[in-house]
Design an enzyme around this catalytic site. Structure first.
Site, PDB file in Angstrom:
ATOM      1  N   ARG A  44       9.853 -25.619  -2.967  1.00 17.57           N
ATOM      2  CA  ARG A  44       9.916 -25.763  -4.341  1.00 17.57           C
ATOM      3  C   ARG A  44      10.095 -24.383  -5.195  1.00 17.57           C
ATOM      4  NH1 ARG A  44       5.553 -25.988  -7.667  1.00 17.57           N
ATOM      5  NH2 ARG A  44       6.489 -27.394  -9.105  1.00 17.57           N
ATOM      6  N   LEU A  45      10.581 -24.179  -6.163  1.00 16.58           N
ATOM      7  CA  LEU A  45      10.227 -23.237  -7.015  1.00 16.58           C
ATOM      8  C   LEU A  45       9.795 -23.818  -8.397  1.00 16.58           C
ATOM      9  CD1 LEU A  45      13.607 -20.869  -6.728  1.00 16.58           C
ATOM     10  CD2 LEU A  45      11.178 -19.973  -6.335  1.00 16.58           C
ATOM     11  N   ASP A  46       8.818 -22.967  -9.007  1.00 18.08           N
ATOM     12  CA  ASP A  46       8.386 -23.404 -10.255  1.00 18.08           C
ATOM     13  C   ASP A  46       9.488 -23.586 -11.431  1.00 18.08           C
ATOM     14  OD1 ASP A  46       5.748 -23.547  -9.298  1.00 18.08           O
ATOM     15  OD2 ASP A  46       5.583 -21.254  -9.764  1.00 18.08           O
ATOM     16  N   TYR A  47       9.075 -24.513 -12.392  1.00 17.27           N
ATOM     17  CA  TYR A  47      10.194 -24.682 -13.557  1.00 17.27           C
ATOM     18  C   TYR A  47      10.698 -23.357 -14.092  1.00 17.27           C
ATOM     19  CZ  TYR A  47      11.836 -26.878 -17.916  1.00 17.27           C
ATOM     20  OH  TYR A  47      12.330 -26.990 -18.926  1.00 17.27           O
ATOM     21  N   SER A  49      10.621 -20.455 -12.823  1.00 15.34           N
ATOM     22  CA  SER A  49      11.161 -19.532 -11.622  1.00 15.34           C
ATOM     23  C   SER A  49      12.535 -19.472 -11.395  1.00 15.34           C
ATOM     24  CB  SER A  49      10.291 -19.365 -10.548  1.00 15.34           C
ATOM     25  OG  SER A  49       8.962 -19.304 -10.780  1.00 15.34           O
TER      26      SER A  49
END
Length: 211
Positions: A44-47, A49
């Site tokens: 995942r990637l942070d919101y 990022s």
């Protein structure tokens, strides 16, 4: 099997549904930009990022990409507040002690620029008059790890873009764009025919699991 390389935009969830909104305001999800049944993100990637996200319909491939045991290096371009000195960069290279333990050494170098299109919305230059860019490569994936590492050495992350996972590159994908790659599983090794010398009735053959 298929692998999808997607450029996740800023302020988008790395999932296809939003079940965690606290104020009732809907947030953008991957469903806004890709409609391929049966695929799931590998990691995942942070919101807040941006950058490369890999998705697939193959569970084993997702596991090999996302599981920390395989130590896929992840390359980020990171815009930080201020201009990190040599001591800060060396600390990142040696490993930072965070609340969840010591990080593995990172590969870090200064960049003249991010080499990326401006974010939408862009950073406010009045709030952040002095910034600089780093390339940071890590081989683990703790929660918000790069942001916590740069904050720990005194240079908070303002913008974070993942440009590579292992050998997969973001390339020329613009935010919200994606492309598909077809991956071919390695051919199975052919078992050699039994030796004629092992024809005794008492001889037994051992079966080994092929990888």
């Amino acid at each position: 099997m298929h692998l999808y390389l997607l450029h996740k935009p800023y302020r988008m969830l790395s999932q296809f549904t939003d079940r965690t909104g606290s104020d009732g305001t809907p947030r953008d999800t991957l469903a806004n930009i890709i409609n391929v049944p049966g695929i799931y993100p590998a990691g995942r990637l942070d919101y807040d990022s941006e950058g490369l996200l890999l998705l697939s319909d193959d569970g084993e491939l997702i596991h090999r990409i996302a599981h920390p045991r395989f130590k896929q290096p992840k390359t980020y371009r990171v815009q930080v507040e201020g201009i990190p000195d040599d001591a800060a960069l060396e600390a990142l290279r040696q490993g930072i002690t965070l609340k969840d333990g010591l990080t593995r050494p990172a590969r870090v170098k200064r960049l003249q620029s991010g080499g990326l299109p401006e974010r939408n919305p862009p950073l406010n230059p009045k709030r952040h008059p002095i910034t600089s860019w780093l390339e940071i490569i890590i081989s683990e994936g703790r929660n918000r790890q790069v942001r916590r590492m740069t904050a720990h050495v005194g240079y908070p992350t303002l913008r974070l873009v993942r440009v590579a996972i292992g050998n997969w590159q973001l390339g020329g994908l613009a935010a919200g764009e994606w492309r598909r790659e077809t991956l071919h599983a390695p051919a199975k090794t052919q078992r050699k025919p039994p030796s004629r010398r092992s024809s005794s009735p008492s001889a037994t053959s051992s079966k080994r699991r092929r990888p």
